[in-house]
Design a protein around this motif. Structure first.
Motif, PDB file in Angstrom:
ATOM      1  N   GLN A 403       0.836  -1.207   0.000  1.00 43.17           N
ATOM      2  CA  GLN A 403       0.000   0.000   0.000  1.00 43.17           C
ATOM      3  C   GLN A 403       0.865   1.250   0.000  1.00 43.17           C
ATOM      4  OE1 GLN A 403      -0.232  -2.750   1.945  1.00 43.17           O
ATOM      5  NE2 GLN A 403      -2.229  -2.819   2.990  1.00 43.17           N
ATOM      6  N   ARG A 406       2.363   1.822  -3.511  1.00 40.74           N
ATOM      7  CA  ARG A 406       1.370   2.365  -4.457  1.00 40.74           C
ATOM      8  C   ARG A 406       1.079   3.836  -4.144  1.00 40.74           C
ATOM      9  NH1 ARG A 406      -0.976  -2.980  -3.278  1.00 40.74           N
ATOM     10  NH2 ARG A 406      -0.598  -4.312  -5.106  1.00 40.74           N
ATOM     11  N   GLU A 410       1.446   7.176  -6.587  1.00 43.23           N
ATOM     12  CA  GLU A 410       0.336   8.120  -6.784  1.00 43.23           C
ATOM     13  C   GLU A 410       0.803   9.556  -6.547  1.00 43.23           C
ATOM     14  OE1 GLU A 410      -2.600   6.733  -4.098  1.00 43.23           O
ATOM     15  OE2 GLU A 410      -3.137   4.976  -5.293  1.00 43.23           O
ATOM     16  N   ALA A 438       5.208  -3.203  -7.107  1.00 46.58           N
ATOM     17  CA  ALA A 438       4.014  -2.399  -7.351  1.00 46.58           C
ATOM     18  C   ALA A 438       4.008  -1.849  -8.773  1.00 46.58           C
ATOM     19  CB  ALA A 438       3.940  -1.259  -6.336  1.00 46.58           C
ATOM     20  N   ASP A 442       1.134  -3.029 -11.398  1.00 48.46           N
ATOM     21  CA  ASP A 442       0.046  -2.059 -11.561  1.00 48.46           C
ATOM     22  C   ASP A 442       0.274  -0.994 -12.625  1.00 48.46           C
ATOM     23  OD1 ASP A 442      -1.035  -3.458  -9.476  1.00 48.46           O
ATOM     24  OD2 ASP A 442      -0.610  -1.957  -7.949  1.00 48.46           O
ATOM     25  N   TRP A 449       2.453   6.079 -13.740  1.00 50.97           N
ATOM     26  CA  TRP A 449       3.491   5.573 -12.853  1.00 50.97           C
ATOM     27  C   TRP A 449       4.791   5.315 -13.612  1.00 50.97           C
ATOM     28  CZ3 TRP A 449       1.168   1.516  -8.911  1.00 50.97           C
ATOM     29  CH2 TRP A 449       0.125   2.124  -8.200  1.00 50.97           C
TER      30      TRP A 449
END
Length: 598
Positions: A403, A406, A410, A438, A442, A449
Motif C-alpha cells: 500500500q 502504491r 500516486e 508495485a 500495476d 506511474w
C-alpha cells in the motif's frame, strides 16, 4: 539572496556550544515554516565531535569533516575560533564564485563572523544568525558596509552576466563613482548606492546578452521559457544525441534573439513525453529545471501551443520553429519555474543505513532534503529527521509495504518529489523490491506511474555495519537470509539454510526472532549445527549504529536464542572464520574470514 537549496551544517566541538547551535538551528526551522527568507531551505543539522556530545551527525576529525562539507557545497556554520576554520579550509580555496557560505560563530553566541561565500549570501546568513543571538554581525565586506547590499549577489531568479566584470564595477563604485539603474531591480530600491541619471556606470537588468562593455554591470533575469515538442531532436541516433541537439537548438534560438543563455528559466515539454530521458538530460545541459504541461495539442502542433497552455503571466512569443520543435517566450520579470506546469514526478527509494546519521550516504540525505513527501515505517521516518515543516510525512505500519509503494507512485505521478525510507539498504529485505513489484503489477492500470523518475539509492545494510564493527567476518563468500516466514514458507528457509551451511558460506541472519515466531531461530541453529562445528564463530550485533549498540562474539555451541532479539544481526562464520585480540585492556577481538582456503 538566492534561497538555500543545501542544508546548512552547524558544526560544534563540544557540549558548551550545543545551546547556541540549537538557537541557530531554530532560525532555519522558523524561516522554512514561515516561508520567509528561505522558503525552500532544508532543515539544518548539528554536527558534533564523536564521543563528546550527542547531536544529529557525528564526525571524527574536524578538519576532514569541514573540507568534506565544503567540497560538497554545504553552507557551514562553525561554532569555534575563526582561525581554526581558516586553517582547515585554506587548501580548498580557489574559485570565489562557487564557494558555499562559511561562518564562524563564538560558542557562547557573542560573535558572528562571515568568512567565505560573499556571492552565496553569507552576509545575509550572518545577519539572520546575529539577530537570533541578539549581537551585531562582524561583516567586513566593503561594498556591503558602504552600500547596504552585495551588488554581486542578486536575488533568486537573477544572475550576473560576468563575475569578473562585477568585481571591477564594485571597485569603481568604492572609488567614488556613481551609477544609474536600467531595468527592474526593486531589491536595490532601499540601498545606499550612489546614484545619478548621468552616471558613466550602469546596472542593467536585461535578458539580452552582455556586449562586453566595462561600464555596465549586467544582471540577467531568468525570464525566458523554452518549449520543445517531439520534433526536437527527432532525427538523433540516441537519447544523449537527442538531448545535445535539443540544447543546441534552444541556444541557437536564444542567440537569434540576442537573449543570454543565463536568462533561461525552464525547459517546457508535454507531459505525454514525460519518460523521454533526453528531455531531462537536455535540461541538465542547459542547467534549468524541466517542467511539463498537459495539452490537447496534436503531435504536429507548434511548440508555442505548450507555452500558451502552461504560462500564466504576460509574455511575448519571440520564436516558434515547428521544424526544429522549439519556441521561446519572454516575460517582463523573472519567472519562478515552480509556477510553470509541473515537475516530472520523482520517487527515490533510500536506505538510512543502520541508524547513525554519519553512516547514511550523502545521496540519501540529498534526496530527503529535496523531497516534498516522505513515506515509510513510522520508526524509520523519525530516524530520517530532522525534516522541514513544509514536508509531508506519511508514516505507516511496517506491514503495509505494498500500500505504501502504491501511495508513493500516486504522489510522484502528480509531480511531487517523493522519498521512500527504509533502514539499512533499500534493496536488502526492504522497500526497493516492494516499489518495483508495485510498478510491475500495476503500471498497466496506471500509465502515469511509468513516467515517474524512479531512483534507488544504496545504503549500509545491517550485516555490513555489524561486520565492520567486528572486523571482516564477511571477507569471503557469504549469503544473507531472512528467517521471517511472513512472505515465504518455512520449508524454503530450511532448504536454503541447509544448502548455505553445507556450502560453508558465512551466513547473515535478518529477522532472526520475534514474539510471533520464537521457535524459528532455534530450529535454524539446529540445522546449521548438523553441518558446522560447535566452535564456529558467531557475531551478534544489536542496534549497531544506534545509541546503546552492542557487539558480542561467541561460538555456535554457546549461542542460545535468548541471546538474540529482532534488533540483532546474527553472523554465523564459516569453517575458516577466525579471531584474535586487539591488544586492548578490555580484551576485545577482531573477527575475520580470510579470502583463501588452505
Amino acid at each position: 539572496m538566492a534561497r538555500l537549496t543545501t542544508a546548512p551544517a552547524i558544526v560544534i566541538l563540544g557540549a558548551g556550544a550545543l545551546d547556541t547551535a540549537r538557537r541557530i538551528q531554530s532560525v532555519y526551522v522558523q524561516n522554512s515554516a514561515a516561508g520567509a527568507e528561505h522558503p525552500a531551505a532544508p532543515a539544518c543539522q548539528i554536527h558534533a565531535l564523536q564521543g563528546r556530545v550527542e547531536a544529529d551527525v557525528a564526525y571524527t576529525e574536524l578538519g576532514a569533516h569541514l573540507c568534506d562539507l565544503y567540497a560538497r557545497g554545504t553552507p557551514i556554520i562553525a561554532l569555534c575560533a575563526a582561525g581554526i576554520v581558516i586553517r582547515c579550509l585554506a587548501p580548498m580555496l580557489s574559485n570565489k564564485g562557487v564557494e558555499p557560505p562559511v561562518l564562524a560563530v563564538a560558542e557562547d553566541g557573542s560573535a558572528v563572523v562571515p568568512l567565505l561565500g560573499g556571492l552565496a549570501g553569507v552576509n545575509v546568513m550572518a545577519r539572520e544568525i546575529a539577530a537570533a543571538l541578539a549581537v551585531t554581525p562582524a561583516i567586513t565586506t566593503s561594498g556591503e558596509l558602504r552600500f547596504g547590499t552585495c551588488v554581486l549577489n542578486p536575488p533568486d531568479g537573477y544572475t550576473l552576466a560576468d563575475i569578473g566584470q562585477g568585481k571591477r564595477f564594485v571597485s569603481d563604485l568604492l572609488a567614488g563613482e556613481s551609477t544609474r539603474i536600467e531595468g527592474h531591480a526593486p531589491w536595490l530600491d532601499d540601498t545606499r548606492l550612489p546614484r545619478s541619471e548621468s552616471a558613466r556606470l550602469a546596472i542593467r537588468v536585461t535578458p539580452c546578452v552582455w556586449d562586453g562593455r566595462e561600464d555596465e554591470l549586467v544582471i540577467h533575469p531568468r525570464s525566458v521559457v523554452a518549449a520543445v515538442t517531439a520534433a526536437a531532436g527527432a532525427d538523433a541516433s540516441s537519447p544523449s544525441a537527442k538531448a545535445t541537439q535539443i540544447a543546441a537548438h534552444i541556444r541557437e534560438s536564444l542567440a537569434a534573439h540576442r537573449l543570454a543563455p543565463l536568462s533561461l528559466a525552464a525547459l517546457l515539454a508535454s507531459s505525454a513525453h514525460t519518460s523521454d530521458a533526453a528531455l531531462a538530460e537536455a535540461a541538465a545541459i542547459l542547467k534549468v529545471p524541466l517542467r511539463l504541461t498537459q495539452t490537447r495539442a496534436e503531435d504536429g502542433a507548434p511548440p508555442a501551443s505548450l507555452l500558451h497552455a502552461a504560462l500564466r503571466m504576460p509574455y511575448d512569443t519571440l520564436h516558434d520553429d515547428p521544424q526544429k520543435g522549439v519556441a521561446l517566450a519572454l516575460a517582463s520579470l523573472a519567472i519562478d519555474p515552480d509556477t510553470i506546469g509541473r515537475a516530472r514526478g520523482r520517487l527515490t527509494v533510500i536506505g538510512l543505513g543502520p541508524g547513525s546519521a554519519e553512516l547514511m550516504v550523502p545521496a540519501a540525505r540529498t534526496a530527503l532534503n529535496e523531497a516534498t513527501d516522505i513515506l515509510g515505517y513510522d520508526t524509520y521516518v523519525k530516524m530520517a529527521g530532522p525534516l522541514r515543516a513544509d514536508q509531508r510525512v506519511h508514516g505507516t505500519d511496517n506491514r503495509e509495504e505494498m500500500q505504501r509503494a502504491r501511495h508513493a507512485f500516486e504522489l510522484a505521478s502528480e509531480g511531487r518529489s517523493v522519498v521512500m525510507v527504509s533502514s539499512g539498504d533499500p534493496g536488502v529485505f526492504a522497500m526497493a523490491a516492494a516499489v518495483l513489484e508495485a510498478l510491475d503489477d500495476d503500471a498497466s492500470q496506471h500509465p502515469a506511474w511509468s513516467a515517474v523518475d524512479l531512483n534507488i539509492v544504496p545504503g549500509v545494510s545491517a550485516a555490513m555495519a555489524a561486520a565492520a564493527q567486528a572486523g571482516a567476518p564477511l571477507g569471503h563468500d557469504f549469503c544473507m537470509l531472512s528467517l521471517s516466514d511472513n512472505l515465504k514458507p518455512w520449508s524454503i528457509i530450511e532448504k536454503r539454510l541447509r544448502h548455505a551451511a553445507e556450502a560453508d558460506l558465512v551466513m547473515a541472519f535478518y529477522n532472526p526472532i520475534s514474539r510471533a515466531r520464537p521457535w524459528q531461530l532455534d530450529k535454524a541453529l539446529d540445522l546449521v549445527r548438523e553441518v558446522r562445528s560447535a566452535d564456529t564463530l558467531v557475531v551478534l550485533g544489536r542496534d549497531i549504529g544506534r545509541p546503546g549498540g552492542t557487539l558480542r562474539t561467541l561460538t555456535l555451541g554457546e549461542l542460545r536464542s535468548s541471546d538474540v532479539d529482532m534488533r540483532t544481526m546474527v553472523i554465523v562464520g564459516s569453517s575458516t572464520t577466525r579471531k584474535f585480540g586487539k591488544g586492548t585492556q578490555d580484551g576485545s577481538e577482531w573477527v575475520y574470514t580470510p579470502r583463501w582456503y588452505r
